[in-house]
Design an enzyme around this catalytic site. Sequence first.
Site, PDB file in Angstrom:
ATOM      1  N   SER A 110     -62.759  21.785 -47.095  1.00  0.00           N
ATOM      2  CA  SER A 110     -63.900  20.951 -46.739  1.00  0.00           C
ATOM      3  C   SER A 110     -64.332  21.298 -45.327  1.00  0.00           C
ATOM      4  O   SER A 110     -63.716  22.151 -44.666  1.00  0.00           O
ATOM      5  CB  SER A 110     -63.515  19.468 -46.813  1.00  0.00           C
ATOM      6  OG  SER A 110     -62.509  19.175 -45.850  1.00  0.00           O
ATOM      7  N   LYS A 111     -65.377  20.643 -44.828  1.00  0.00           N
ATOM      8  CA  LYS A 111     -65.876  20.952 -43.488  1.00  0.00           C
ATOM      9  C   LYS A 111     -64.829  20.699 -42.413  1.00  0.00           C
ATOM     10  O   LYS A 111     -64.784  21.398 -41.407  1.00  0.00           O
ATOM     11  CB  LYS A 111     -67.141  20.141 -43.198  1.00  0.00           C
ATOM     12  CG  LYS A 111     -68.360  20.659 -43.955  1.00  0.00           C
ATOM     13  CD  LYS A 111     -69.623  19.959 -43.508  1.00  0.00           C
ATOM     14  CE  LYS A 111     -70.835  20.553 -44.232  1.00  0.00           C
ATOM     15  NZ  LYS A 111     -72.084  19.894 -43.812  1.00  0.00           N
ATOM     16  N   ARG A 112     -63.978  19.699 -42.646  1.00  0.00           N
ATOM     17  CA  ARG A 112     -62.951  19.440 -41.627  1.00  0.00           C
ATOM     18  C   ARG A 112     -61.928  20.569 -41.571  1.00  0.00           C
ATOM     19  O   ARG A 112     -61.234  20.746 -40.586  1.00  0.00           O
ATOM     20  CB  ARG A 112     -62.261  18.098 -41.907  1.00  0.00           C
ATOM     21  CG  ARG A 112     -61.382  18.078 -43.149  1.00  0.00           C
ATOM     22  CD  ARG A 112     -60.840  16.676 -43.413  1.00  0.00           C
ATOM     23  NE  ARG A 112     -60.087  16.602 -44.645  1.00  0.00           N
ATOM     24  CZ  ARG A 112     -58.789  16.845 -44.740  1.00  0.00           C
ATOM     25  NH1 ARG A 112     -58.114  17.191 -43.666  1.00  0.00           N
ATOM     26  NH2 ARG A 112     -58.173  16.753 -45.896  1.00  0.00           N
ATOM     27  N   HIS A 113     -61.814  21.342 -42.656  1.00  0.00           N
ATOM     28  CA  HIS A 113     -60.891  22.484 -42.673  1.00  0.00           C
ATOM     29  C   HIS A 113     -61.542  23.756 -42.128  1.00  0.00           C
ATOM     30  O   HIS A 113     -60.864  24.696 -41.748  1.00  0.00           O
ATOM     31  CB  HIS A 113     -60.430  22.779 -44.104  1.00  0.00           C
ATOM     32  CG  HIS A 113     -59.577  21.705 -44.709  1.00  0.00           C
ATOM     33  ND1 HIS A 113     -59.875  21.118 -45.916  1.00  0.00           N
ATOM     34  CD2 HIS A 113     -58.450  21.106 -44.265  1.00  0.00           C
ATOM     35  CE1 HIS A 113     -58.956  20.213 -46.206  1.00  0.00           C
ATOM     36  NE2 HIS A 113     -58.089  20.177 -45.220  1.00  0.00           N
ATOM     37  N   GLY A 114     -62.855  23.827 -42.179  1.00  0.00           N
ATOM     38  CA  GLY A 114     -63.540  25.043 -41.743  1.00  0.00           C
ATOM     39  C   GLY A 114     -64.516  25.591 -42.757  1.00  0.00           C
ATOM     40  O   GLY A 114     -64.892  26.754 -42.693  1.00  0.00           O
TER      41      GLY A 114
END
Length: 522
Positions: A290-294
């Site tokens: 997800s966006k929090r992972h990159g």
Amino acid sequence: MRLVFEQAHRRFPHSRGAPYRSGNLMLHGWHISRIPTAIDNQMSDKTRSASAPVVRFAPSPTGFLHIGGARTALFNWLYAKGRGGTLLLRIEDTDHERNSTEAVAAIIDGLKWLELDWHGEPVSQFAQVHRHCAVADELLKDGHAYRCYLTPAELDQMRKTAEAEKRPLAIRSPWRDRDPKEAPADAPYVIRLKTPGEGETIIDDKVQGRVVFPNKDLDDFIIVRSDGNPTYNLAVVVDDHDMGVTHVIRGVDHLTNAARQLQVYKAMDWDVPVFAHVPLIHGPDGAKLSKRHGALGIEAYREMGFLPSALRNHLVRLGWSHGNDEIISTGQMIDWFDFDAIGRSPGRFDFAKLEDLNGHYIKSADDLELMQRLEDILPYVENGAEILERLDANTRAKLMAAIPSLRERAKTLKELLEGARYLFAERPIALDDKAAKLLDGADARKRLSALLPKLEAITSWEAPRLEETVRAFAEIEGAKLGKVAQPLRAALTGRSVSPPVFDVMAVLGREEALARIRDQAN
């Protein structure tokens, strides 16, 4: 099949011999071609062996080039490069409601920044709609497809029945064997492929191994919608065949599509490409990326100050390995990459590992390359445009001189640039809170005043001579070196942290360094 062509022409009236409307064929300097152009270019390349692989990267322009797509592009590029093969780029742009010219431009820009080149011009899938319809027409004539007049109400009932019986919906339309003359006049229809109802469809995948699909679970899927728009599973097969693609390397989420697409290959009696469905990418915690992972667009990594070489290195290790090697040059990737080293488990994207890799590549990069990379990201960072305007021959020379010391502390180009901001500060330079505190400490400004004559007497303005002078001064003052060097750093850079202070003085030059010290001396 006249109706299909007429419907397709109404839906895509400019699909043959007219500009590519989502990008006007000339898209941000890139020509989007039809497949025959790409084939002509490809086959005219005399250096390519007849047995060399032809692969393709085929993104949909519904968003920017994300990490998963970049990894797929890299795997295709490496496989082609290592075998003297060809990588083609196809923009799968048939969904005009979701496509955007900005996304196409971003995909092409992202690939260029990653330094993944392809052969010929990018190909527009949209421009091939008449070819897709022609193949559907041929499948109809040969009895491999049929017109289906099922109504929405009938389809809904079939879904409800499947749910009640707790089985997957696999549509076998009654129109498969009915005479189309029985259909109501002018009734809308779709075209479905006749898939076998018995036996198995087997894919010998180079990554996933032997994958078996019971044919009873494969429906008679739609190849042309009621509006004349060919579907993805038809268009992809036709394009891959026409482009001469020999190996299809893509995400494992396409594995079910491969089972359907294989039916089109068989019905058309076309050679089936080699399939290699690679694992997905997850976050470091094992959860879906997800966006929090990159899960960001590739352009975001450029703006954060990552080097293409570092990102390629991290991406290639997401699902593929070469022993315990972590740092792998691009040349080694090309030499070593093969399907047998691709695992089936999802790769784990890890920002911390990427930053460490980036730090390694920054330290090992050529000074000129780093200088160019820094200039490239200036339009994308805070106050970067101002720095770019002030980057004349003098400041360029200072920045080049500062790079060897700056690179030692930086994991990203942004950190390197942050460390270099003192070069562009105007006098009297602004002090951050920590620097102001250092200079307001006991005797700090007095010491700078006492140090000034010693520094002004130096004729050879070089880091070793400057360090020798400051150390001697500290010894005379009976102070530790830090009690002199820290206020000196604050006066020179406006900060409490910087590259080695004597390197800072040397890079700034005698007159600028002395002037900054005078500004803060008491």
